[in-house]
Design a protein around this motif. Structure first.
Motif, PDB file in Angstrom:
ATOM      1  N   ALA A 257       4.710  -3.001  -1.834  1.00 51.41           N
ATOM      2  CA  ALA A 257       3.971  -2.879  -0.571  1.00 51.41           C
ATOM      3  C   ALA A 257       3.179  -4.153  -0.265  1.00 51.41           C
TER       4      ALA A 257
ATOM      5  N   GLY B 123       5.593  -6.462   1.093  1.00 51.04           N
ATOM      6  CA  GLY B 123       5.922  -6.000   2.438  1.00 51.04           C
ATOM      7  C   GLY B 123       4.831  -6.340   3.427  1.00 51.04           C
TER       8      GLY B 123
ATOM      9  N   SER C 224       9.154   4.964   5.599  1.00 51.81           N
ATOM     10  CA  SER C 224       9.982   3.840   5.157  1.00 51.81           C
ATOM     11  C   SER C 224      11.422   3.974   5.642  1.00 51.81           C
TER      12      SER C 224
ATOM     13  N   VAL D   3      11.852   2.225   8.963  1.00 48.54           N
ATOM     14  CA  VAL D   3      11.748   0.769   8.802  1.00 48.54           C
ATOM     15  C   VAL D   3      13.027   0.207   8.209  1.00 48.54           C
ATOM     16  N   GLU D   4      13.523   0.854   7.160  1.00 47.40           N
ATOM     17  CA  GLU D   4      14.756   0.371   6.529  1.00 47.40           C
ATOM     18  C   GLU D   4      15.923   0.373   7.507  1.00 47.40           C
TER      19      GLU D   4
ATOM     20  N   LYS E 162      13.116  -2.907   2.022  1.00 52.83           N
ATOM     21  CA  LYS E 162      12.439  -1.863   1.250  1.00 52.83           C
ATOM     22  C   LYS E 162      10.959  -2.192   1.058  1.00 52.83           C
ATOM     23  N   GLN E 163      10.654  -3.471   0.896  1.00 58.43           N
ATOM     24  CA  GLN E 163       9.247  -3.866   0.743  1.00 58.43           C
ATOM     25  C   GLN E 163       8.472  -3.600   2.037  1.00 58.43           C
TER      26      GLN E 163
ATOM     27  N   GLY F 235       9.268  -1.350   4.197  1.00 56.53           N
ATOM     28  CA  GLY F 235       9.167   0.104   4.270  1.00 56.53           C
ATOM     29  C   GLY F 235       8.073   0.642   3.372  1.00 56.53           C
ATOM     30  N   ALA F 236       7.931   0.059   2.193  1.00 55.74           N
ATOM     31  CA  ALA F 236       6.884   0.508   1.269  1.00 55.74           C
ATOM     32  C   ALA F 236       5.498   0.255   1.857  1.00 55.74           C
ATOM     33  N   TYR F 237       5.338  -0.863   2.553  1.00 54.93           N
ATOM     34  CA  TYR F 237       4.027  -1.155   3.161  1.00 54.93           C
ATOM     35  C   TYR F 237       3.719  -0.178   4.290  1.00 54.93           C
TER      36      TYR F 237
ATOM     37  N   GLU G  79       4.962   2.743   4.671  1.00 57.25           N
ATOM     38  CA  GLU G  79       4.788   4.052   4.046  1.00 57.25           C
ATOM     39  C   GLU G  79       3.365   4.209   3.503  1.00 57.25           C
TER      40      GLU G  79
ATOM     41  N   GLN H 270      11.244   9.479   4.052  1.00 56.79           N
ATOM     42  CA  GLN H 270      11.763   8.502   3.100  1.00 56.79           C
ATOM     43  C   GLN H 270      13.222   8.817   2.784  1.00 56.79           C
TER      44      GLN H 270
END
Length: 264
Positions: free
Chosen positions: A54, A57, A88, A91-92, A122-123, A125-127, A129, A136
């Protein structure tokens, strides 16, 4: 002669005031203790540490997304929507298909070469999220579904927009349902889960995770099929492709016959 009685009322009043002040101080101390007992949870949320993914991200977000989606992903009017709560998965999908970053404002973002690789997506998306949660994409193999069941689900839920061969189709107001041929398993799952652009959302109440994997299995299996008619005209099926080839052939022969008759 007897002594005059001592008036003790002022001293008693002073003791009462001191007692009241002591009780007030005790109440304040108690209230402070209760607040301290419950404050750590909210404080902990405020100072929640981001994961390594994150944090990376967030760096990508600050350099590529912040101008349209705002400092805290709250959105910017006429430039980009809020990303709080999109999860996420959204975003992905948007990043790995190249739809985001968007080159210009338009009714529907087009698929193009991704600006970020899968790890960076993915990074990001993790941020996002970590900011507001949201849907997810599950880890693991997403193609372990039933192809036959997926075919039935696809024809009921997807073919009206994406076509029977998943080649896409036109929608109203100049919009369109894109082809699924270049889509990966994660992109198809994310699209069903989040409903990008004009697509409806198929939450787990509408299509269970297993049913989503059934559809993915069917779509990916269909893409690997050879053209049944031997001449790819949209993979519309052996009967219809054969009929199309016959009509084209007989029409060509008819024109050739007429041309020869006209020359003789």
């Amino acid at each position: 002669m007897t002594a005059a009685p001592v008036d003790r009322r002022p001293r008693r009043s002073l003791r009462q005031k001191l007692g009241t002040a002591a009780r007030l101080v005790a109440a304040l101390v108690l209230a402070g203790g209760v607040y301290t007992a419950f404050a750590p949870s909210s404080h902990a949320e405020d100072t929640k540490q981001l994961s390594v993914a994150a944090q990376k991200g967030q760096q990508l977000y600050n350099t590529s997304c912040i101008s349209c989606h705002g400092k805290n992903a709250e959105g910017v009017q006429d430039r980009g929507p809020s990303l709080v709560g999109v999860g996420s998965a959204a975003v992905e999908f948007q990043v790995t298909t190249g739809r985001m970053p968007m080159s210009r404002q338009e009714a529907q973002a087009e698929r193009k070469t991704p600006h970020f690789d899968d790890t960076q997506a993915k990074q990001l998306g993790a941020y996002i999220e970590s900011i507001g949660g949201g849907p997810q994409i599950p880890d693991g193999d997403l193609r372990k579904g039933d192809v036959a069941a997926g075919g039935e689900l696809y024809r009921v839920n997807c073919s009206s927009c994406h076509g029977f061969s998943a080649g896409g189709g036109a929608l109203s107001s100049g919009k369109y349902a894109p082809s699924l041929h270049p889509s990966t398993d994660r992109q198809i799952y994310a699209a069903m889960l989040t409903g990008p652009q004009n697509m409806p959302v198929f939450g787990d109440n509408e299509l269970t995770p297993q049913e989503k994997m059934d559809i993915i299995s069917y779509v990916q299996n269909m893409k690997s099929d050879q053209s049944p008619g031997g001449w790819d005209i949209g993979a519309i099926g052996p009967t219809t492709e054969g009929l199309a080839i016959f009509l084209i052939g007989i029409t060509a022969l008819l024109f050739a016959t007429l041309w020869i008759a006209g020359k003789s």
